[in-house]
Scaffold this motif. Structure first.
Motif, PDB file in Angstrom:
ATOM      1  N   ASP A 327       0.825  -1.201   0.000  1.00 17.71           N
ATOM      2  CA  ASP A 327       0.000   0.000   0.000  1.00 17.71           C
ATOM      3  C   ASP A 327       0.866   1.260   0.000  1.00 17.71           C
ATOM      4  O   ASP A 327       0.504   2.271  -0.613  1.00 17.71           O
ATOM      5  N   LEU A 328       2.012   1.213   0.688  1.00 19.09           N
ATOM      6  CA  LEU A 328       2.909   2.364   0.699  1.00 19.09           C
ATOM      7  C   LEU A 328       3.521   2.624  -0.675  1.00 19.09           C
ATOM      8  O   LEU A 328       3.796   3.770  -1.034  1.00 19.09           O
ATOM      9  N   GLN A 329       3.738   1.560  -1.418  1.00 22.33           N
ATOM     10  CA  GLN A 329       4.351   1.691  -2.738  1.00 22.33           C
ATOM     11  C   GLN A 329       3.342   1.944  -3.850  1.00 22.33           C
ATOM     12  O   GLN A 329       3.734   2.214  -4.987  1.00 22.33           O
ATOM     13  N   ASP A 330       2.058   1.830  -3.531  1.00 23.18           N
ATOM     14  CA  ASP A 330       1.024   2.009  -4.547  1.00 23.18           C
ATOM     15  C   ASP A 330       0.761   3.507  -4.749  1.00 23.18           C
ATOM     16  O   ASP A 330       0.361   4.203  -3.808  1.00 23.18           O
ATOM     17  N   PRO A 331       0.952   4.043  -5.937  1.00 25.90           N
ATOM     18  CA  PRO A 331       0.701   5.483  -6.145  1.00 25.90           C
ATOM     19  C   PRO A 331      -0.772   5.859  -6.022  1.00 25.90           C
ATOM     20  O   PRO A 331      -1.091   7.022  -5.787  1.00 25.90           O
ATOM     21  N   ARG A 332      -1.664   4.888  -6.166  1.00 21.77           N
ATOM     22  CA  ARG A 332      -3.098   5.203  -6.071  1.00 21.77           C
ATOM     23  C   ARG A 332      -3.536   5.509  -4.644  1.00 21.77           C
ATOM     24  O   ARG A 332      -4.630   6.047  -4.429  1.00 21.77           O
ATOM     25  N   SER A 333      -2.724   5.144  -3.647  1.00 24.64           N
ATOM     26  CA  SER A 333      -3.100   5.368  -2.250  1.00 24.64           C
ATOM     27  C   SER A 333      -2.424   6.592  -1.645  1.00 24.64           C
ATOM     28  O   SER A 333      -2.446   6.764  -0.424  1.00 24.64           O
ATOM     29  N   GLN A 334      -1.819   7.441  -2.491  1.00 21.29           N
ATOM     30  CA  GLN A 334      -1.111   8.589  -1.956  1.00 21.29           C
ATOM     31  C   GLN A 334      -2.035   9.625  -1.337  1.00 21.29           C
ATOM     32  O   GLN A 334      -1.617  10.399  -0.472  1.00 21.29           O
ATOM     33  N   HIS A 335      -3.276   9.663  -1.766  1.00 18.24           N
ATOM     34  CA  HIS A 335      -4.197  10.671  -1.237  1.00 18.24           C
ATOM     35  C   HIS A 335      -4.846  10.246   0.076  1.00 18.24           C
ATOM     36  O   HIS A 335      -5.575  11.036   0.681  1.00 18.24           O
ATOM     37  N   PHE A 336      -4.591   8.999   0.529  1.00 22.25           N
ATOM     38  CA  PHE A 336      -5.173   8.543   1.793  1.00 22.25           C
ATOM     39  C   PHE A 336      -4.353   9.070   2.967  1.00 22.25           C
ATOM     40  O   PHE A 336      -3.121   9.172   2.891  1.00 22.25           O
ATOM     41  N   SER A 337      -5.041   9.386   4.040  1.00 14.23           N
ATOM     42  CA  SER A 337      -4.348   9.878   5.238  1.00 14.23           C
ATOM     43  C   SER A 337      -3.657   8.750   6.001  1.00 14.23           C
ATOM     44  O   SER A 337      -2.696   9.001   6.738  1.00 14.23           O
ATOM     45  N   PHE A 338      -4.137   7.510   5.859  1.00 12.53           N
ATOM     46  CA  PHE A 338      -3.530   6.364   6.528  1.00 12.53           C
ATOM     47  C   PHE A 338      -3.003   5.412   5.459  1.00 12.53           C
ATOM     48  O   PHE A 338      -3.776   4.824   4.703  1.00 12.53           O
ATOM     49  N   ARG A 339      -1.698   5.252   5.419  1.00 16.75           N
ATOM     50  CA  ARG A 339      -1.060   4.347   4.463  1.00 16.75           C
ATOM     51  C   ARG A 339      -0.172   3.365   5.221  1.00 16.75           C
ATOM     52  O   ARG A 339       0.423   3.695   6.231  1.00 16.75           O
ATOM     53  N   GLY A 340      -0.099   2.161   4.681  1.00 12.92           N
ATOM     54  CA  GLY A 340       0.695   1.135   5.339  1.00 12.92           C
ATOM     55  C   GLY A 340      -0.084   0.450   6.441  1.00 12.92           C
ATOM     56  O   GLY A 340      -1.323   0.537   6.522  1.00 12.92           O
TER      57      GLY A 340
END
Length: 660
Positions: A327-340
C-alpha cells in the motif's frame, strides 16, 4: 420412682442452669460481649446486618491501594480484564433456549461434539469442526448442534474476544470509537455480543438500559456459511431484541459491504476462531485479503492457543504487514491519510515473529482468559467448577505507520518508589543533622581555644581552591552561618513527591504533568514496551522475564533487587501478557526457540525459554541435562580436584642431599 443418685444430681444441675438462664434480663444480655454468629435481638426484632456495600468498598479500596503501589507505567501495561462474566441479557436468552430444548439430548450432543475422552482423562474442546455427510443429516442435526455450541462454546469465545476488545480500548484510548463490525465466521454471534458489551457508552443516567441501546455499535455484518449456527445467532438476538441495531447475515463478503477507507476509522474487521476451521491455506489468505480490502481501519484475528492456531495468526499477521508495504508503494493510495499498516497488539514491533517457524513451531505466542461459568454452562457439562479458562492467540493490525517514539520516559515511580525516596531523604537528613552537631562541637572547641572559626574556614577554603580569594563571606550568626539548614533540605527534597495517583517522575525536581498528558505519553510509549509471552520466573532476589521486544527478538530480562524498589516490585507483580516498562539493569540475553540438532539427541540453543512444564526435568535428569545433574557433576569435579591437591601436598619431597 427411684432414680440413681448420680443421675438425680445431674438433672438438678440442669434445672438450676436453665432457671438461671431464664432470669437474665435483656440488659444483662446486652452487657456481655456477643459470641460469633450469635443473633442479637431488640424490641423491634433482629438487628440488621451491617451494610455489605461498605465491605465491598473496603475491599475495592485495598485492591486500589495495592495497584497504586505500582508505577503508573506498570499499571498501564498490566491493565487486565479479570474474570469475564456473560451479560445478563445473553444469559437469559441462552437459558430460555435451553429450556425449550431436550436437556438430556443437549448434554449428549455437547459430549459428542466437544468432549475428548483419552483413556481415563477427559477434556472439553472449544473447537467446532463438524462436517455432515449429507444435506439430510445437516438438516437433522444442525439446529441441535448449534444449540449445544451456544450453551458450551459461545461463552468461552465471547470471553476471549471481549478480552481483546478491552485491551484495545485501554491501549487506543477513549478517542477510539467503534460503530461498525464486520465479523468473518460470526457463528452464533459471539463477536457481536462482545462488541456490544465492550463498547457500551458512559451511562449518565441512574438506570442502565439494554445492552443494545447502550452500545456505540450501530451496524453489524455477520459472515458465515454454517446455517445452524447462524440460525441460533438470529434466535438469540430476537430473544433479547435488536432495537435500532442494523444486523445483516451473509454467507460471503459482498462488494456492497465494502466501505471507503476514509470512512473506516470507526469500523472493525473481526475474525475469531475461524482460521482453524478453513480447509486450505488459499482460503485463509483469501479471507485475510477480504478483511484488508473491506476498508476497516482496525483488523482483529483471534485463534486458539495451539501450535496450529498460532501459526495461522502469525501467517495472517505477516500477510497484513506485506499488504501494508504494498500500500505504501502504490501510487493510487497517496491521497489517503492512513497508508501502510502496523501491529498494535500483542507485538511491540512490525518485524517477523521470532517464535514462528513454518510447520515446525514448538512454542506458541498465546494468552489465557478466565470465564466465570454461568449456571447453564455448568449444568450442560455436568461440572461443578465455577470458572473455565480458554487459551487464545491474536493479533491486531491497524492502517497507518507506527507512532513515533516518546523521547523521555514518564511514570516510572509509584507508591513503592515514593516510600523509598522518602526513606532516602530521611536518611540524608539524619546524616546532615549529625554533621551539624559535629560542626557545632568543633566550633565550640575552637571558640574555647580562641580561634576565629569563620576566618579559619575561609583561609582553608582559599588554600584548597574551593573559595576564590578576596571573597567577602557573610558574617556568621551565632557561629552557624556555614551550617546547612536541615529542615529546608528535607522540605525541598520531599516537596515534589506524589500524593495519591499523581505521577512521580524519575527526577523528583521535574515538574509534574497532568494525568491526561501522562496517559497519552504512556500510550505512545507502550508501542515499544516488551510484552511477557511466558509467565515470569519469580525468584527471591531477582525476577526473570522472557519477553518479545521492539527489536523483534525474545529477550530474557533479569530485574534484580539492586535495580531499585519500584522496578523490582513492578516485575514481581507482573503477569503473563503484561507490558513491562522498566529496562533491565544488566544487558538482556537473546533467547531462541527450542530446536533439536540433526541427530535429534542434543538440544540447540534456547532450550529453556519460558517456564518449564511439569515433569520436563525428569526426562532431562535421565539424560544428565537437568540443573540438578549439572550441579552434581560440577561438585564431583571439585571434589576430585581437591583430592588431587591434597594428595600432592601429602607426597614427601625428596631430599637432594641424601645419597641414593
Amino acid at each position: 420412682m427411684s432414680l440413681d443418685p448420680t443421675l438425680k444430681t445431674l438433672l438438678q444441675g440442669v434445672d438450676l442452669s436453665v432457671s438461671s438462664h431464664q432470669k437474665r434480663t435483656v440488659e444483662e444480655v446486652r452487657s456481655r460481649p456477643l459470641r460469633e454468629l450469635e443473633s442479637f435481638q431488640i424490641e423491634q426484632g433482629d438487628v440488621p446486618y451491617h451494610n455489605m456495600d461498605d465491605e465491598e468498598n473496603v475491599l475495592n479500596e485495598s485492591a486500589q491501594a495495592r495497584e497504586d503501589r505500582k508505577s503508573p507505567a506498570a499499571r498501564f501495561g498490566s491493565s487486565g480484564v479479570g474474570a469475564v462474566t456473560l451479560p445478563a441479557e445473553l444469559q437469559r436468552a441462552i437459558a430460555s433456549l435451553i429450556n425449550d430444548s431436550d436437556k438430556s439430548q443437549l448434554h449428549s450432543d455437547a459430549k459428542r461434539l466437544f468432549l475428548d475422552e483419552v483413556g481415563a482423562r477427559s477434556s472439553w474442546d472449544a473447537a467446532y469442526d463438524v462436517k455432515y455427510k449429507s444435506r439430510k443429516q445437516s438438516y437433522r442435526h444442525a439446529t441441535r448442534d448449534a444449540t449445544a455450541f451456544a450453551s458450551v462454546i459461545l461463552p468461552l469465545h465471547y470471553s476471549a474476544i471481549y478480552a481483546v476488545f478491552h485491551h484495545l480500548k485501554h491501549r487506543l484510548g477513549r478517542t477510539w470509537n467503534v460503530q461498525r463490525v464486520i465479523d468473518w465466521g460470526a457463528g452464533t454471534g459471539s463477536g457481536l455480543w462482545a462488541a456490544l458489551n465492550a463498547f457500551r457508552g458512559n451511562l449518565t443516567s441512574g438506570e442502565a438500559g439494554s445492552l443494545v441501546s447502550d452500545s456505540s455499535i450501530t451496524s453489524y455484518v455477520g459472515i458465515d456459511k454454517r446455517d445452524g449456527l447462524v440460525g441460533i445467532g438470529k434466535e438469540l438476538l430476537q430473544r433479547t431484541g435488536s432495537g435500532s441495531l442494523s444486523v445483516t447475515w451473509r454467507k460471503a463478503f459482498h462488494e456492497s459491504d465494502r466501505i471507503d477507507r476514509a470512512d473506516g476509522q470507526n469500523t472493525v474487521a473481526l475474525s475469531a476462531f475461524m482460521l482453524s476451521s478453513l480447509p486450505s491455506q488459499l482460503s485463509k489468505k483469501r479471507m485475510v485479503k477480504d478483511m484488508w480490502e473491506s476498508g476497516a481501519h482496525t483488523i482483529i484475528l483471534v485463534d486458539f492457543n495451539t501450535k496450529a492456531g498460532f501459526e495461522n495468526v502469525a501467517e495472517a499477521r505477516q500477510l497484513l504487514l506485506d499488504l501494508g508495504c504494498k500500500d505504501l508503494q502504490d501510487p493510487r493510495s497517496q491521497h489517503f491519510s492512513f497508508r501502510g499498516s502496523h501491529v498494535v497488539a500483542p507485538c511491540p514491533h512490525d518485524r517477523p515473529c521470532p517464535l514462528y517457524q513454518p510447520g515446525e513451531s514448538r512454542l506458541a505466542c498465546g494468552f489465557s482468559q478466565r470465564l466465570q461459568s454461568p449456571t447453564f454452562l455448568r449444568r450442560t457439562k455436568h461440572v461443578k467448577e465455577g470458572y473455565e479458562d480458554i487459551g487464545y492467540s491474536y493479533v491486531v493490525v491497524q492502517r497507518g505507520s507506527r507512532p513515533d517514539i516518546v523521547a523521555e520516559p514518564v511514570g516510572r515511580v509509584g507508591a513503592v518508589g515514593k516510600e523509598a525516596m522518602e526513606r532516602e531523604a530521611r536518611a540524608r537528613t539524619a546524616m546532615l543533622r549529625e554533621l551539624k552537631r559535629a560542626d557545632e562541637h568543633q566550633h565550640g572547641a575552637q571558640s574555647a581555644s580562641g580561634v576565629d572559626v569563620e576566618t579559619e574556614n575561609q583561609r582553608l577554603q582559599v588554600q584548597s581552591g574551593t573559595l576564590p580569594a578576596g571573597t567577602n563571606a557573610a558574617a556568621p550568626v551565632s557561629g552557624q552561618a556555614h551550617v546547612v539548614d536541615v529542615d529546608a533540605v528535607y522540605t525541598a527534597t520531599t516537596a515534589s513527591f506524589p500524593h495519591g495517583d499523581e505521577n512521580v517522575p524519575t527526577n523528583p525536581t521535574r515538574a509534574q504533568i497532568s494525568m491526561t498528558d501522562l496517559e497519552e505519553a504512556l500510550r505512545r510509549e507502550a508501542y515499544r514496551w516488551p510484552r511477557l509471552v511466558f509467565p515470569p520466573l519469580k525468584k527471591s532476589g531477582h525476577i526473570i522475564i522472557d519477553a518479545c521486544t521492539a527489536e523483534g527478538k525474545i529477550m530474557r530480562l533479569t530485574i534484580p533487587k539492586s535495580q531499585g524498589k519500584q522496578p523490582f516490585y513492578d516485575a514481581r507483580k507482573s503477569s503473563w501478557g503484561d507490558l513491562f516498562p522498566h529496562p533491565p539493569k544488566n544487558r538482556p540475553v537473546e533467547r531462541f526457540q527450542s530446536a533439536q540438532s540433526d541427530n535429534g539427541n542434543s538440544p540447540m540453543r534456547g532450550d529453556d525459554i519460558g517456564k518449564r512444564a511439569k515433569g520436563r526435568d525428569k526426562h532431562r535428569k535421565a539424560e544428565g541435562r537437568s540443573y540438578e545433574a549439572v550441579d552434581a557433576k560440577i561438585r564431583e569435579e571439585k571434589r576430585k580436584g581437591s583430592r588431587k591437591e591434597l594428595a600432592t601436598e601429602k607426597r614427601p619431597t625428596p631430599d637432594l642431599d641424601t645419597p641414593y
